[in-house]
Design an enzyme around this catalytic site. Structure first.
Site, PDB file in Angstrom:
ATOM      1  N   PHE A 284       4.537   0.742   0.368  1.00  0.00           N
ATOM      2  CA  PHE A 284       5.147  -0.458  -0.195  1.00  0.00           C
ATOM      3  C   PHE A 284       4.205  -1.643  -0.104  1.00  0.00           C
ATOM      4  CE2 PHE A 284       8.766   2.153   0.940  1.00  0.00           C
ATOM      5  CZ  PHE A 284       9.690   1.912  -0.070  1.00  0.00           C
ATOM      6  N   ASP A 285       4.147  -2.396  -1.177  1.00  0.00           N
ATOM      7  CA  ASP A 285       3.527  -3.713  -1.176  1.00  0.00           C
ATOM      8  C   ASP A 285       4.449  -4.650  -0.395  1.00  0.00           C
ATOM      9  OD1 ASP A 285       1.939  -5.955  -2.042  1.00  0.00           O
ATOM     10  OD2 ASP A 285       3.428  -6.320  -3.608  1.00  0.00           O
ATOM     11  N   LEU A 286       3.941  -5.803   0.024  1.00  0.00           N
ATOM     12  CA  LEU A 286       4.768  -6.760   0.767  1.00  0.00           C
ATOM     13  C   LEU A 286       5.257  -7.893  -0.142  1.00  0.00           C
ATOM     14  CD1 LEU A 286       5.997  -7.703   3.461  1.00  0.00           C
ATOM     15  CD2 LEU A 286       3.815  -8.872   3.931  1.00  0.00           C
TER      16      LEU A 286
END
Length: 214
Positions: free
Chosen positions: A8-10
């Site tokens: 996951f990207d933040l």
């Protein structure tokens, strides 16, 4: 298809950090004599590296871009970086993944020192088995390096991985790393850019992630 390792990207995927980032960029630009910038320009800073953005969006040379990054961090590193909100339902997604026996991995272009502090403040650190992000002097926006680092460090099979993010930087990195990807439209990218980057899936809501990830 069932994936075991979920990257996951933040910013723009787990947290809505637009205000913190854009206000810090505006602060840096103001101090360099660039005032009253439109939101559409400032929004473009959510995703890529700061150096790339200051150089690409404002045409700064390396010296000026470095000074802009210094000014940005001088205000962002205080409480401002914690001025974020979680996207509705994203924590439920992360917890459900764990309940299903899957592993969450954070892959962000934000300096990992900042990302770790933000996750800790939000109480999310325990939901990830691994976190990676660039060092302060790493100014590349190429996410493939971070994805590959995660896979190498953890010894992962690309077929067992999938990357979720809101901009083409996330999808481009996944494509180059040879893993599947999900583009989310609720962040700071556009459906058009996610389609152009060839995301395997595109969703509009966090709850739409679960059937794909599972």
């Amino acid at each position: 298809m069932s994936y075991q390792y979920l990257m996951f990207d933040l910013d723009g995927t787990i947290t809505d950090s637009g205000h913190a980032i854009m206000s810090s960029v505006s602060y840096a630009l103001d101090h360099m004599g660039i005032t009253d910038q439109p939101e559409d320009k400032l929004r473009r800073f959510v995703g890529p590296s700061l150096m790339d953005s200051f150089r690409g969006i404002y045409g700064m040379n390396d010296e000026d871009a470095s000074e802009a990054v210094r000014l940005y961090r001088s205000i962002y590193e205080g409480e401002r970086m914690y001025e974020v909100t979680l996207y509705p339902g994203i924590v439920d997604v992360l917890r459900t993944n764990i309940e299903r026996g899957q592993k969450n991995i954070l892959v962000t272009s934000k300096p990992h020192v900042f990302a770790e502090k933000i996750l800790e403040r939000l109480g999310l650190s325990d939901l990830f088995i691994y976190q990676t992000g660039p060092e302060f002097d790493d100014h590349s926006s190429e996410k493939v390096r971070l994805i590959n680092k995660a896979m190498k460090d953890l010894g992962l099979d690309p077929d067992a991985c999938i990357m979720t993010g809101d901009t083409h930087f996330d999808i481009d990195g996944a494509v180059l790393a040879g893993i599947d990807s999900i583009g989310v439209t609720y962040g700071y990218g556009t459906r058009a850019e996610l389609e152009l980057a060839q995301a395997n899936y595109i969703v509009d809501r966090t709850e739409d992630l679960l059937p794909i990830l599972g």
